[in-house]
Design an enzyme around this catalytic site. Structure first.
Site, PDB file in Angstrom:
ATOM      1  N   TYR A 109       0.854  -1.191   0.000  1.00  0.00           N
ATOM      2  CA  TYR A 109       0.000   0.000   0.000  1.00  0.00           C
ATOM      3  C   TYR A 109       0.886   1.236   0.000  1.00  0.00           C
ATOM      4  O   TYR A 109       1.853   1.315   0.756  1.00  0.00           O
ATOM      5  CB  TYR A 109      -0.887   0.015   1.242  1.00  0.00           C
ATOM      6  CG  TYR A 109      -1.771   1.231   1.373  1.00  0.00           C
ATOM      7  CD1 TYR A 109      -2.844   1.440   0.503  1.00  0.00           C
ATOM      8  CD2 TYR A 109      -1.539   2.185   2.365  1.00  0.00           C
ATOM      9  CE1 TYR A 109      -3.664   2.554   0.625  1.00  0.00           C
ATOM     10  CE2 TYR A 109      -2.353   3.302   2.495  1.00  0.00           C
ATOM     11  CZ  TYR A 109      -3.418   3.483   1.629  1.00  0.00           C
ATOM     12  OH  TYR A 109      -4.223   4.591   1.748  1.00  0.00           O
TER      13      TYR A 109
ATOM     14  N   ASP B 262       9.318   2.616  -0.296  1.00  0.00           N
ATOM     15  CA  ASP B 262       8.311   3.290   0.511  1.00  0.00           C
ATOM     16  C   ASP B 262       8.559   2.867   1.951  1.00  0.00           C
ATOM     17  O   ASP B 262       8.153   1.783   2.372  1.00  0.00           O
ATOM     18  CB  ASP B 262       6.907   2.898   0.036  1.00  0.00           C
ATOM     19  CG  ASP B 262       5.810   3.554   0.870  1.00  0.00           C
ATOM     20  OD1 ASP B 262       6.133   4.142   1.929  1.00  0.00           O
ATOM     21  OD2 ASP B 262       4.637   3.467   0.466  1.00  0.00           O
TER      22      ASP B 262
ATOM     23  N   LYS C  49       4.274   8.980   8.445  1.00  0.00           N
ATOM     24  CA  LYS C  49       3.998   8.456   9.784  1.00  0.00           C
ATOM     25  C   LYS C  49       5.049   8.895  10.819  1.00  0.00           C
ATOM     26  O   LYS C  49       4.927   9.982  11.360  1.00  0.00           O
ATOM     27  CB  LYS C  49       3.837   6.930   9.723  1.00  0.00           C
ATOM     28  CG  LYS C  49       2.655   6.546   8.813  1.00  0.00           C
ATOM     29  CD  LYS C  49       2.161   5.136   8.926  1.00  0.00           C
ATOM     30  CE  LYS C  49       0.849   4.968   8.169  1.00  0.00           C
ATOM     31  NZ  LYS C  49       0.938   4.227   6.934  1.00  0.00           N
TER      32      LYS C  49
HETATM   33  C1  LIG Z   1       0.264   4.687   5.590  1.00  0.00           C
HETATM   34  C2  LIG Z   1       1.081   4.425   4.388  1.00  0.00           C
HETATM   35  C3  LIG Z   1       1.067   5.292   3.286  1.00  0.00           C
HETATM   36  C4  LIG Z   1       0.123   6.433   3.182  1.00  0.00           C
HETATM   37  O1  LIG Z   1       0.353   7.405   4.146  1.00  0.00           O
HETATM   38  P1  LIG Z   1      -0.824   8.426   4.534  1.00  0.00           P
HETATM   39  O2  LIG Z   1      -0.164   9.377   5.467  1.00  0.00           O
HETATM   40  O3  LIG Z   1      -1.900   7.595   5.158  1.00  0.00           O
HETATM   41  O4  LIG Z   1      -1.283   9.070   3.290  1.00  0.00           O
HETATM   42  C5  LIG Z   1       1.956   5.053   2.255  1.00  0.00           C
HETATM   43  N1  LIG Z   1       2.802   4.008   2.289  1.00  0.00           N
HETATM   44  C6  LIG Z   1       2.822   3.148   3.324  1.00  0.00           C
HETATM   45  C7  LIG Z   1       3.791   2.028   3.312  1.00  0.00           C
HETATM   46  C8  LIG Z   1       1.956   3.312   4.392  1.00  0.00           C
HETATM   47  O5  LIG Z   1       1.951   2.425   5.388  1.00  0.00           O
END
Ligand SMILES: *Cc1c(COP(=O)(O)O)cnc(C)c1O
Length: 435
Positions: free
Chosen positions: A147, A242, A270
């Site tokens: 994701y 990511d 985060k």
């Molecule tokens: C949570 C998450 C996102 C998206 O971040 P948001 O601040 O919710 O937009 C992207 N990549 C990963 C791996 C995530 O866990």
């Protein structure tokens, strides 16, 4: 055990449902995948969280990652208060943004320049735009089960044939928008090689979670990540890690440090805001120099580099940098919980498995540890829902989905973990199998 009441949360949820779609501002919070209703929070401190009915929990959600020191650590609160006194936003540059960028660049070797944004979604969306601008190529490759936020071109799943492009996973995303998104299988280098061979010179970037945390916890295999690095270098494809979850959690330098593999670009979110809304993308200087106003790839943000968020994130990250023992503690707690859960599963002959990477864990209700999305999908989600409810009633707040990880923090004590294991033993005896 005291019987918990959730009356106030039930009322709050009904109120919210009238004015907020589904009652929540992000879908997973609705507890739908465990067939329950959300608890509404009144406050949290350290490893604990209290709902508006007065129930106390050991919290293992931790805002989905940011609370690596637990909730409301004083050093972060102090930084936020001090920053607020100076004004909360200017829309003009501050030195604090440079300090933050320096810190991120020092932590992560491929990050020679960094741009701050407001969320992880923005970070991946913008990194992909920069990668496309830099390479002059349109196609991107992602992995099923990873994701990267909710931008259109990433809301895709694998199409029917192995070599087809993805199909949208959400109404509102035109098939046209995802026609340049290729979808491969996680931990399966051959699936990537095949797509690369079928799209020569057309793929701008490969984006992945090096430690996948959004299909439950599925760590990338070292050989797979090394293979991706080699393939990308060979084909002129940019490798984007990511690290929105793994950055500053798996290690200070994220999965890149842990595996000893440097991508070309990285996305953060985060943790780097310590709970305030922040994201960042970074990469080699020549790539980041494409971003406006240095270069032609447009990307902007009115609140980007927000003073409160920079102050909070900087306070947290400098603490982590200067206290490497925090990572030993996180890893020790994760291992204590994983070992304890495995012992319970073995003793009770429960066909489930525990994935762990440091302070991240998932109890998968499937006997063999999944390595990719299809295997994750074999989990018994009804068993997960029963386990989740039993743990909630015992005072342990787990992410309300089989496809999310447990997030531990440095505020979780060995005694907290023991409490969780006691609760887990009872919960698994009662709820796991069969009904
Ligand atoms: C949570 C998450 C996102 C998206 O971040 P948001 O601040 O919710 O937009 C992207 N990549 C990963 C791996 C995530 O866990």
């Amino acid at each position: 055990m005291q019987v918990r009441s959730y009356t106030q949360s039930g009322r709050a949820f009904a109120e919210a449902c009238r004015v907020i779609p589904g009652g929540v501002n992000s879908p997973v919070r609705a507890f739908r995948s465990v067939g329950g209703k959300p608890v509404f929070v009144s406050r949290a401190k350290g490893s604990r969280l209290w709902d508006i009915d007065g129930n106390e929990y050991i919290d293992c959600i931790g805002s989905w990652g940011p609370m690596v020191l637990g909730h409301a650590p004083e050093l972060v609160n102090e930084a936020i208060r001090a920053a607020a006194e100076q004004g909360v936003s200017y829309g003009l540059p501050t030195r604090q943004e440079t300090r933050m960028a320096e810190l991120l660049c020092a932590a992560y070797p491929c990050a020679e320049q960094v741009r701050m944004v407001n969320s992880g979604t923005e970070a991946t969306m913008s990194a992909i735009r920069a990668a496309r601008g830099f390479t002059g190529r349109d196609k991107i490759l992602k992995f099923e089960g990873c994701y990267h936020g909710h931008s259109d071109c990433l809301l895709v799943q694998a199409g029917s044939g192995a070599l087809t492009f993805g199909v949208p996973t959400s109404p509102g995303v035109p098939a046209d928008v995802v026609k340049n998104t290729l979808v491969a299988r996680y931990n399966d280098l051959a699936s990537v090689e095949a797509l690369a061979a079928a799209n020569p010179g057309q793929i701008a970037c490969i984006i992945l979670e090096p430690i996948a945390g959004n299909m439950g916890l599925v760590p990338g295999q070292a050989g797979f990540l090394r293979g991706l690095r080699e393939l990308c270098t060979r084909e002129g494809i940019l490798l984007i890690f990511d690290e929105v979850i793994s950055g500053f959690r798996a290690a200070f330098g994220g999965a890149a440090q842990l595996y000893g593999i440097q991508p070309d670009m990285v996305c953060f979110g985060k943790i780097i805001g310590a709970g305030l809304p922040v994201g960042a993308y970074a990469g080699r200087r020549e790539i980041m120099q494409c971003v406006s106003p240095a270069g032609p790839v447009y990307q902007a943000g009115t609140l980007a580099g927000n003073p409160l968020a920079m102050a909070a994130g900087y306070a947290l990250l400098t603490h982590l940098r200067d206290h490497p023992e925090v990572y030993d503690q996180l890893n020790a707690r994760g291992t204590q919980l994983a070992d304890g859960l495995r012992e319970i599963l073995a003793r009770r002959s429960i066909p489930a498995s525990v994935a762990q990477a440091g302070s991240l864990l998932t109890l998968f209700f499937t006997p063999d540890l999944p390595g990719h999305f299809e295997q994750v999908m074999t989990c018994d989600t009804d068993a997960f829902a029963r386990w989740h409810k039993a743990m909630l009633d015992a005072g342990v707040l787990l992410a309300p989905s089989q496809f999310e990880a447990i997030f531990l923090s440095a505020a979780h004590t060995a005694a907290d973990i023991d409490f969780m294991l006691d609760a887990a033993d009872t919960a698994l005896a009662k709820t796991a199998f069969p009904r």
